[in-house]
Design an enzyme around this catalytic site. Sequence first.
Site, PDB file in Angstrom:
ATOM      1  CD  GLU A   1      20.710  14.954  29.710  1.00 25.62           C
ATOM      2  OE1 GLU A   1      21.931  15.591  29.887  1.00 25.62           O
ATOM      3  OE2 GLU A   1      20.406  13.664  30.339  1.00 25.62           O
TER       4      GLU A   1
ATOM      5  CD  GLU B   1      23.213  11.985  34.368  1.00 22.21           C
ATOM      6  OE1 GLU B   1      23.954  12.748  33.884  1.00 22.21           O
ATOM      7  OE2 GLU B   1      21.961  12.384  34.148  1.00 22.21           O
TER       8      GLU B   1
HETATM    9  C1  LER Z   1      21.053  16.702  34.531  1.00 19.93           C
HETATM   10  O1  LER Z   1      19.692  16.575  35.023  1.00 19.93           O
HETATM   11  C2  LER Z   1      21.323  15.524  33.700  1.00 19.93           C
HETATM   12  O2  LER Z   1      20.715  14.800  33.337  1.00 19.93           O
HETATM   13  C3  LER Z   1      22.601  15.508  33.053  1.00 19.93           C
HETATM   14  O3  LER Z   1      22.840  14.462  32.111  1.00 19.93           O
HETATM   15  C4  LER Z   1      22.744  16.925  32.403  1.00 19.93           C
HETATM   16  O4  LER Z   1      24.105  17.299  32.311  1.00 19.93           O
HETATM   17 MN    MN Z   2      21.173  13.070  32.089  1.00 22.89          MN
END
Ligand code: LER
Ligand code: MN
Length: 271
Positions: free
Chosen positions: A153, A247
Amino acid sequence: MKSAVTVSLVEAAHGGPFVFWDDLPAACASAERLGFDAIELFAPDPLTVPAATLKNLIDDHNLSLAAVGTGAGWVVRKLSLTSPDSKIRQEARDFIRSMIEYGGPFGAPAIIGSMQGRWSDGVSREQALRWLGEALIDLEQTAKGFGVPLIYEPLNRYETNLCRTLGEGVDLLRSTGCSQVKLLADLFHLFIEEANVADAVRAHGAAVGHVHFVDTNRRAVGFGHADFGPIMRALKEVGYSGYLSAEAFPLPDGEATAAQTIRAVRYWTQQ
Ligand code: LER
Ligand code: MN
């Protein structure tokens, strides 16, 4: 495209961008009731929820496991794949490997986000990227044993100084020769770093294996100010068929965030 919602069981991550918190059975019940395909789990380690317990829970609620986060290795243990200390780098790898082995039997990839760390303290960017690349090559082998990808990521400038855009992520993957490491397009990070998110998705979509589906202000899609039309058209154009995983901050609360997300997933995938 499939839907997922994040669940955090990491005490030290409180205040972070996860939809459901602390109570995994309750989160699974909500995810099922709202019609999600899966949960994405942010757990302290592979032991807090034994795999058998997790399997029973998700089976009982007709859910899949979309992915497992590894960020607790950073948040709780301060591990990083690019630490100047070789012992910490090794412990970081060991921790991520244990999470790959946890998610693997569920068909769920592990996500390397904050565990990539950042370059500083006498470590050059080139050196840090070399260490990160070596770790990806090594950990990809473990993921391959389960037939799952490994997810890397790119993060925004306030969280890393290594790879911040999909293009930089693609360059890193190219330098490793890894074919089973895929990028996570976290739209929150991309809104900060990309000139145009839809163009970035169109250019690098073949490398994208997971999406953190979230609006500009890190709230549920529709609770911020992005125009999702061009982004969703780009994801369709590149043939993305993975998860849109929420998320996001639980604002005003987890239920409302999850409910808004599933509305947005349905709306945008039916356009
Ligand atoms: C942190 O900002 C994030 O986006 C998570 O998915 C990373 O562990
Ligand atoms: Mn993330």
